[in-house]
Design a protein around this motif. Structure first.
Motif, PDB file in Angstrom:
ATOM      1  N   CYS B 199     -66.297   7.030 102.575  1.00 31.77           N
ATOM      2  CA  CYS B 199     -64.965   6.817 103.146  1.00 31.77           C
ATOM      3  C   CYS B 199     -64.228   8.154 103.221  1.00 31.77           C
ATOM      4  CB  CYS B 199     -64.211   5.816 102.283  1.00 31.77           C
ATOM      5  SG  CYS B 199     -62.570   5.446 102.845  1.00 31.77           S
ATOM      6  N   ALA B 200     -64.350   8.955 102.146  1.00 33.72           N
ATOM      7  CA  ALA B 200     -63.698  10.268 102.137  1.00 33.72           C
ATOM      8  C   ALA B 200     -64.269  11.168 103.219  1.00 33.72           C
ATOM      9  CB  ALA B 200     -63.859  10.910 100.772  1.00 33.72           C
ATOM     10  N   LEU B 201     -65.585  11.100 103.427  1.00 30.39           N
ATOM     11  CA  LEU B 201     -66.203  11.947 104.452  1.00 30.39           C
ATOM     12  C   LEU B 201     -65.682  11.582 105.830  1.00 30.39           C
ATOM     13  CD1 LEU B 201     -69.947  12.423 103.498  1.00 30.39           C
ATOM     14  CD2 LEU B 201     -68.086  14.066 103.486  1.00 30.39           C
ATOM     15  N   PHE B 202     -65.601  10.267 106.105  1.00 24.36           N
ATOM     16  CA  PHE B 202     -65.089   9.882 107.417  1.00 24.36           C
ATOM     17  C   PHE B 202     -63.605  10.143 107.530  1.00 24.36           C
ATOM     18  CE2 PHE B 202     -69.147   8.203 108.271  1.00 24.36           C
ATOM     19  CZ  PHE B 202     -69.222   8.229 109.647  1.00 24.36           C
ATOM     20  N   TYR B 203     -62.898  10.068 106.413  1.00 23.35           N
ATOM     21  CA  TYR B 203     -61.492  10.449 106.412  1.00 23.35           C
ATOM     22  C   TYR B 203     -61.373  11.927 106.787  1.00 23.35           C
ATOM     23  CZ  TYR B 203     -56.922  11.607 104.484  1.00 23.35           C
ATOM     24  OH  TYR B 203     -55.647  12.063 104.316  1.00 23.35           O
ATOM     25  N   PHE B 204     -62.257  12.733 106.241  1.00 19.12           N
ATOM     26  CA  PHE B 204     -62.270  14.165 106.572  1.00 19.12           C
ATOM     27  C   PHE B 204     -62.493  14.361 108.074  1.00 19.12           C
ATOM     28  CE2 PHE B 204     -65.358  17.658 107.325  1.00 19.12           C
ATOM     29  CZ  PHE B 204     -64.462  18.696 107.240  1.00 19.12           C
ATOM     30  N   TYR B 205     -63.425  13.610 108.625  1.00 19.87           N
ATOM     31  CA  TYR B 205     -63.697  13.691 110.063  1.00 19.87           C
ATOM     32  C   TYR B 205     -62.446  13.291 110.851  1.00 19.87           C
ATOM     33  CZ  TYR B 205     -66.579  13.111 114.301  1.00 19.87           C
ATOM     34  OH  TYR B 205     -67.105  13.205 115.547  1.00 19.87           O
ATOM     35  N   MET B 206     -61.793  12.231 110.369  1.00 20.39           N
ATOM     36  CA  MET B 206     -60.574  11.758 111.025  1.00 20.39           C
ATOM     37  C   MET B 206     -59.481  12.829 110.972  1.00 20.39           C
ATOM     38  SD  MET B 206     -58.953   9.085 112.358  1.00 20.39           S
ATOM     39  CE  MET B 206     -57.254   8.609 112.629  1.00 20.39           C
ATOM     40  N   VAL B 207     -59.328  13.480 109.814  1.00 17.93           N
ATOM     41  CA  VAL B 207     -58.327  14.547 109.697  1.00 17.93           C
ATOM     42  C   VAL B 207     -58.644  15.652 110.693  1.00 17.93           C
ATOM     43  CG1 VAL B 207     -57.351  16.293 108.170  1.00 17.93           C
ATOM     44  CG2 VAL B 207     -57.891  14.059 107.284  1.00 17.93           C
ATOM     45  N   ALA B 208     -59.939  15.923 110.865  1.00 16.81           N
ATOM     46  CA  ALA B 208     -60.321  16.967 111.798  1.00 16.81           C
ATOM     47  C   ALA B 208     -60.062  16.550 113.235  1.00 16.81           C
ATOM     48  CB  ALA B 208     -61.798  17.302 111.620  1.00 16.81           C
ATOM     49  N   ALA B 209     -59.888  15.244 113.477  1.00 21.60           N
ATOM     50  CA  ALA B 209     -59.840  14.795 114.859  1.00 21.60           C
ATOM     51  C   ALA B 209     -58.451  14.451 115.362  1.00 21.60           C
ATOM     52  CB  ALA B 209     -60.748  13.570 115.026  1.00 21.60           C
ATOM     53  N   TRP B 210     -57.567  13.959 114.511  1.00 21.74           N
ATOM     54  CA  TRP B 210     -56.309  13.427 115.052  1.00 21.74           C
ATOM     55  C   TRP B 210     -55.196  13.551 114.037  1.00 21.74           C
ATOM     56  CZ3 TRP B 210     -54.497   7.744 115.678  1.00 21.74           C
ATOM     57  CH2 TRP B 210     -53.516   7.665 116.679  1.00 21.74           C
ATOM     58  N   PRO B 256     -57.859  24.119 108.872  1.00 24.29           N
ATOM     59  CA  PRO B 256     -56.793  25.121 108.779  1.00 24.29           C
ATOM     60  C   PRO B 256     -55.427  24.590 109.204  1.00 24.29           C
ATOM     61  CG  PRO B 256     -58.704  25.997 109.935  1.00 24.29           C
ATOM     62  CD  PRO B 256     -58.975  24.557 109.712  1.00 24.29           C
ATOM     63  N   PHE B 257     -55.416  23.694 110.225  1.00 24.43           N
ATOM     64  CA  PHE B 257     -54.124  23.214 110.715  1.00 24.43           C
ATOM     65  C   PHE B 257     -53.430  22.355 109.659  1.00 24.43           C
ATOM     66  CE2 PHE B 257     -51.778  20.613 114.106  1.00 24.43           C
ATOM     67  CZ  PHE B 257     -50.719  21.479 114.048  1.00 24.43           C
ATOM     68  N   VAL B 258     -54.207  21.671 108.833  1.00 25.95           N
ATOM     69  CA  VAL B 258     -53.620  20.839 107.788  1.00 25.95           C
ATOM     70  C   VAL B 258     -53.313  21.696 106.563  1.00 25.95           C
ATOM     71  CG1 VAL B 258     -54.002  18.862 106.301  1.00 25.95           C
ATOM     72  CG2 VAL B 258     -54.815  18.810 108.642  1.00 25.95           C
ATOM     73  N   GLY B 259     -54.262  22.540 106.176  1.00 27.80           N
ATOM     74  CA  GLY B 259     -54.029  23.501 105.110  1.00 27.80           C
ATOM     75  C   GLY B 259     -53.531  22.862 103.830  1.00 27.80           C
ATOM     76  N   PHE B 260     -52.399  23.349 103.315  1.00 24.76           N
ATOM     77  CA  PHE B 260     -51.894  22.866 102.040  1.00 24.76           C
ATOM     78  C   PHE B 260     -50.963  21.672 102.201  1.00 24.76           C
ATOM     79  CE2 PHE B 260     -52.488  27.511 100.914  1.00 24.76           C
ATOM     80  CZ  PHE B 260     -53.729  27.277 100.362  1.00 24.76           C
ATOM     81  N   LEU B 261     -50.856  21.151 103.415  1.00 20.55           N
ATOM     82  CA  LEU B 261     -49.938  20.029 103.628  1.00 20.55           C
ATOM     83  C   LEU B 261     -50.160  18.865 102.655  1.00 20.55           C
ATOM     84  CD1 LEU B 261     -49.471  19.566 107.470  1.00 20.55           C
ATOM     85  CD2 LEU B 261     -47.859  20.399 105.800  1.00 20.55           C
ATOM     86  N   PRO B 262     -51.418  18.490 102.360  1.00 21.76           N
ATOM     87  CA  PRO B 262     -51.610  17.315 101.506  1.00 21.76           C
ATOM     88  C   PRO B 262     -50.964  17.414 100.138  1.00 21.76           C
ATOM     89  CG  PRO B 262     -53.640  17.825 102.607  1.00 21.76           C
ATOM     90  CD  PRO B 262     -52.690  18.933 102.928  1.00 21.76           C
ATOM     91  N   ILE B 263     -50.639  18.616  99.681  1.00 21.87           N
ATOM     92  CA  ILE B 263     -49.923  18.662  98.403  1.00 21.87           C
ATOM     93  C   ILE B 263     -48.496  19.155  98.595  1.00 21.87           C
ATOM     94  CG2 ILE B 263     -51.895  18.945  96.873  1.00 21.87           C
ATOM     95  CD1 ILE B 263     -51.184  21.983  97.023  1.00 21.87           C
ATOM     96  N   ARG B 264     -48.109  19.448  99.831  1.00 17.45           N
ATOM     97  CA  ARG B 264     -46.777  20.013 100.037  1.00 17.45           C
ATOM     98  C   ARG B 264     -45.839  19.096 100.809  1.00 17.45           C
ATOM     99  NH1 ARG B 264     -47.556  26.111 100.348  1.00 17.45           N
ATOM    100  NH2 ARG B 264     -47.652  26.565  98.131  1.00 17.45           N
ATOM    101  N   SER B 265     -46.351  18.257 101.701  1.00 22.03           N
ATOM    102  CA  SER B 265     -45.423  17.529 102.557  1.00 22.03           C
ATOM    103  C   SER B 265     -45.238  16.099 102.079  1.00 22.03           C
ATOM    104  CB  SER B 265     -45.930  17.519 104.001  1.00 22.03           C
ATOM    105  OG  SER B 265     -46.912  16.538 104.140  1.00 22.03           O
ATOM    106  N   SER B 266     -44.089  15.552 102.401  1.00 25.97           N
ATOM    107  CA  SER B 266     -43.719  14.243 101.876  1.00 25.97           C
ATOM    108  C   SER B 266     -44.629  13.139 102.387  1.00 25.97           C
ATOM    109  CB  SER B 266     -42.284  13.929 102.280  1.00 25.97           C
ATOM    110  OG  SER B 266     -41.425  14.907 101.799  1.00 25.97           O
ATOM    111  N   GLU B 267     -45.184  13.332 103.580  1.00 29.18           N
ATOM    112  CA  GLU B 267     -46.007  12.262 104.138  1.00 29.18           C
ATOM    113  C   GLU B 267     -47.230  11.974 103.272  1.00 29.18           C
ATOM    114  OE1 GLU B 267     -43.961  14.124 107.605  1.00 29.18           O
ATOM    115  OE2 GLU B 267     -45.877  14.887 106.963  1.00 29.18           O
ATOM    116  N   HIS B 268     -47.665  12.998 102.541  1.00 28.63           N
ATOM    117  CA  HIS B 268     -48.877  12.812 101.754  1.00 28.63           C
ATOM    118  C   HIS B 268     -48.584  12.458 100.296  1.00 28.63           C
ATOM    119  CE1 HIS B 268     -49.972  15.325 105.171  1.00 28.63           C
ATOM    120  NE2 HIS B 268     -51.188  14.880 105.035  1.00 28.63           N
ATOM    121  N   MET B 269     -47.290  12.396  99.948  1.00 28.94           N
ATOM    122  CA  MET B 269     -46.953  12.245  98.535  1.00 28.94           C
ATOM    123  C   MET B 269     -47.279  10.852  98.018  1.00 28.94           C
ATOM    124  SD  MET B 269     -46.173  14.807  96.943  1.00 28.94           S
ATOM    125  CE  MET B 269     -46.906  16.141  97.828  1.00 28.94           C
TER     126      MET B 269
END
Lengths: 122, 755
Positions: B199-210, B256-269
């Protein structure tokens, strides 16, 4: 206010509770699970050390810190998962996962985790 | 042998799985072929706007290799700023088609990269049908899965974003969305770290795509959170969630476009918070299992409440202090639909960010939309962990689809799943051949009554238990042939109409490339209007390679892709000020606009004008947004009010305001237009008004090219005057000179010049 009220009676028996927890842990836990727990303790220690280093010495290569810290946290949760799956008490919850299967899952997860970490650490 | 026996017997298992495979393949075939209308009607061409950029990026990837693509700095867009393209896009789509391209090359199929790009979306829609089948199978059974696959295959809500040629991130993202959800459900059901890691791998693919991956980032934690609140915490939840989060988050940070967002932005909190919460819950759960005591339950709740309050306080604190980025504008506009219009006109100006009109739901989903609530209700009937997921997904997606048109796309899969569950329930009940034995039923009823008579109602509780027993194992069902035939026949007709509706919508509404327009001649034959490509080709062939083209941002990607010329702004819209600069140039008087054009090295200006053909998507209709965006940056110089008449009308005819008539956009659109008509008869067919008899004059630009149907008009920016005059007087002098030239002859003119 509410929390402190409820904590107070719990504290009263805290020593009792703690000792019974420790006792039942020493009595009931199998040797293999204890080994896993030792590894978990090590991981927690590593994580705390990394975090303290980050706070004290700064997080300059942020990639590196993040990769290291995520490796610790990721390995921790994967190990906890392994522990849960191999625990005989949880047998009912994991019908599809035998202990051998759990170990294979563990290795699979760890491989992916460390691949990402090494890629991320630069 | 009865039908039931055939369907359930062990010996026919192979036959049934073969049948399933055939049905799934047929569904995939139907999904792919219904998306090919545009290729058959027009040609194999990339559609619309964004796909042109994706196409250009894919070509770059294929040509320069992966690392070249990663480090791509694009100096042909956003002149003079440029764009670090490799670090500011979601590479999943391009990499996918690049990989397919290389595999086909390796297998010695010399396929053009364009055809791969055109056909990628239909191909992935077949996979989406498969993923939906798997997902629904986990919810109910295989029959429901097949229905859901058929629905998602032809539902217009999904087709709208995945016809052949619509080479956009959504093309592969919906497949990834459904497949990630399937893996999540599977991981949760089995409690397996293996499925969690997948699931994490496909999530990674999804992050890379959209960019829509944030939907998954919040859906899965929300599901986990609701399960905890319902008291359904289990070690399985812990294993699946933590293995997904630990690996998925680390994976998402590799882009690179996502970068540190997963620990910095509210959407990922939310995801991080639930991760922390699960650790605590798991620990407390473990301790409780060691020492069974009622105190611990209390302690648990106190602990949870305190932890929740502390963590949310920390979140707020960190957001305020700026460590964690606050919510982005697009997210605010999800909660407050009026937000974007006031604060960020550039988001509101995009048509797909508008709120959805209610007929759109029927248009895009047809009968599924009324089966959807029924399906949700049936999920409530046996509320297992995975059913909670579909319910939450349904609620969230319905809300978002109501707020933004483009999010109809995320609603469509869950509607298909819920509708399939409802419909397969109906078929389960109405298609059964089983008939209860009349004698047996009578005997049972008699026994029941006897029992009830023997034991008069002693307590309320007893009776309740009796009722419950009766409900638990009832001999109820639909056994009369008439009602079976009626209901099944009706639903067969509905399904048939659904197919007709979907095909009709796909063919009429979603299969136009918008780069090439089609119209009908009076005799009914089709007429292709190809102005865009004509104009872009003119640019490609007749302008120097480093020419800078200014146009509204909508056309940036197309100019970059088809004309291969440098643009000022494009559909990436990352720099609002730069776009506002273009808006200002378009909305200002010529004297004001000229320095702006010179400062940005603009060689050509391109406008879209639909007045001759009645093409309503032209720049005059988009002009208000240019004005609003420019006004957001220069409120003193551009005022929206000045473009409306005193009665508040937006007019282009005689009654237009002076500001409007003197704006560069107005002049470029209507320049020389009146010469097409007899004097005084000039007409704008989009706005349906008669234009002034005398057309506008242009001083700083000269007309370079106008396409066949006047849709695209290109102007060349004049150089500074050689004699240092301003352009207005130079033009006045030129026109004056012509008159004198005819009177006085060539010699005198030369003399004048010498002096």
């Amino acid at each position: 206010m509410a929390p402190s009220k409820t904590v107070a009676p719990a504290n009263a028996s805290a020593a009792n509770v703690l000792s019974s927890v420790v006792n039942s842990y020493i009595d009931k836990t199998p040797q293999r699970t204890k080994l896993i727990d030792a590894f978990l303790g090590f991981l927690v220690l590593t994580g705390v050390l990394q975090f303290v280093y980050c706070v004290v010495a700064g997080n300059y290569p942020f990639n590196a810190f993040l990769a290291g810290f995520s490796a610790t946290v990721g390995q921790f949760v994967l190990t906890v998962s392994l522990r849960m799956q191999s625990n005989t008490e949880n047998k009912g919850a994991f019908e599809a996962v035998s202990p051998e299967r759990a170990f294979a899952d563990y290795i699979f997860g760890s491989l992916i985790l460390h691949f990402f970490c090494i890629n991320f650490i630069n | 042998m009865s039908l039931d026996a055939i369907l359930k017997d062990e010996s026919t298992k192979n036959f049934r799985s073969l049948l399933k495979v055939v049905i799934l393949l047929t569904i995939a075939g139907a999904a792919i072929s219904s998306r090919l209308f545009s290729v058959i009607r027009f040609e194999s061409i990339i559609h619309e706007f964004d796909p042109w950029f994706n196409f250009r990026a894919t070509k770059y990837l294929v040509k320069n290799g992966f690392y070249g693509f990663w480090d791509w700095f694009d100096d042909r867009t956003w002149h003079p700023l440029g764009r670090v393209t490799g670090g500011t896009l979601y590479p999943g789509l391009m990499v996918t088609s690049g990989v397919i391209y290389h595999i086909l090359r390796f297998l010695t199929f010399p396929v053009d990269i364009r055809n791969i790009c055109v056909l990628l979306a239909p191909g992935f829609s077949g996979l989406t049908a498969l993923a939906t089948y798997l997902f629904t199978k986990e919810m109910k059974d295989e029959a429901a899965g097949l229905l859901a696959a058929a629905f998602i295959g032809i539902a217009p809500g999904y087709i709208s974003r995945s016809v052949a040629g619509s080479y956009d991130n959504e093309a592969i993202a919906i497949f990834l969305l459904m497949f990630t959800f399937y893996l999540w459900i599977k991981a949760l059901k089995l409690g397996s770290a293996y499925w969690g890691a997948l699931c994490a791998l496909f999530y990674f693919y999804m992050v890379a795509a959209w960019g829509g991956y944030v939907f998954i980032t919040n859906m899965i934690p929300l599901h986990a959170f609701v399960l905890i609140l319902m008291g359904r915490f289990s070690p399985r939840l812990y294993v699946s969630y933590t293995s997904w989060y630990a690996l998925g988050t680390l994976g998402s940070m590799q882009i690179p476009f996502v970068g540190f967002l997963p620990i910095r932005s509210s959407e990922h909190m939310a995801a991080l918070g639930v991760f922390g919460l699960l650790q605590i819950v798991a620990f407390v759960d473990y301790v409780r299992s060691q020492v069974p005591s009622k105190q611990f339950q209390k302690l648990l709740w106190v602990f949870l409440v305190v932890a929740f309050m502390v963590s949310s306080a920390a979140l707020v604190g960190l957001t305020v202090s700026g460590t964690i980025a606050p919510w982005t504008g697009r997210f605010y506009s999800l909660w407050d639909t009026g937000y974007a219009k006031i604060h960020i006109p550039i988001i509101a100006s995009v048509s797909e960010h508008q709120p959805t009109a209610w007929p759109a739901f029927f248009f895009d989903l047809s009968m599924l939309i009324w089966l959807f609530p029924a399906g949700i209700y049936m999920l409530f009937q046996n509320l297992a962990d995975e059913h909670v997921f579909v319910i939450i997904y349904g609620i969230m997606a319905s809300y978002f689809a109501g707020v933004m048109v483009r999010l109809m796309l995320t609603l469509t899969p869950v509607v298909c799943v819920a509708a399939a569950i409802a419909l397969s329930n109906i078929f389960d009940n109405y298609l059964t051949l089983h008939r209860p034995d009349a004698e047996k039923v009578a005997a049972e009823i008699a026994a029941e009554e006897k029992k009830a008579a023997e034991e008069p109602k002693k307590t309320e509780k007893k009776e309740d238990a009796n009722v419950l027993n009766a409900v638990k194992n009832p001999e109820i069902g639909i056994f009369s042939t008439t009602s079976k035939v009626t209901v099944v026949g009706m639903f067969a007709i509905y399904l048939f109409l659904f197919v007709l509706h979907c095909t009709w919508v796909t063919s009429n509404a979603y299969s136009s490339p918008s780069v090439v327009l089609a119209s009908r001649l009076p005799d009914g034959s089709q007429h292709i209007i190809d102005d865009y490509r004509e104009a872009y080709y003119w640019l490609r062939k007749n302008t120097p390679e480093d020419a800078k083209i200014m146009s509204w941002w909508d056309y940036g990607y197309q100019i970059g892709g088809m004309a291969d010329r440098t643009t000022l702004v494009d559909n990436n819209t990352w720099n609002n000020t730069h776009i506002a600069t273009v808006g200002k140039a378009m909305a200002s008087r010529e004297e004001v606009a000229y320095p702006i054009l010179r400062q940005h090295d603009v060689d050509y200006v391109l406008v879209i004008f639909g007045g001759l053909l009645g093409y309503s998507g032209d720049d005059i209709n988009k002009f208000l947004w240019m004005i609003r965006i420019a006004e957001g940056v220069w409120p003193d110089e551009i005022k929206e009010r000045d473009f409306f008449t005193s009665r508040g009308e937006y007019r282009v005819d005689d009654g237009a305001t002076d500001t409007m008539k003197n704006s560069l956009m107005y002049k470029m659109s209507f320049y020389n237009y009146h010469t097409m008509f007899p004097p005084g008869q000039a007409q704008d067919r989009v706005r349906g008004v008669k234009l002034p008899a005398v057309g506008p004059t242009l001083n700083i630009l000269e007309e370079a090219f106008t396409s066949e149907n006047w849709i695209v008009r290109i102007y060349k920016v004049k150089d500074l005057d050689k004699l240092g005059r301003d352009h207005a007087s130079a033009v006045a002098f030129e026109s004056g000179k012509k008159k004198r030239k005819s009177k006085l002859g060539k010699n005198k003119v030369r003399k004048l010049r010498v002096v």
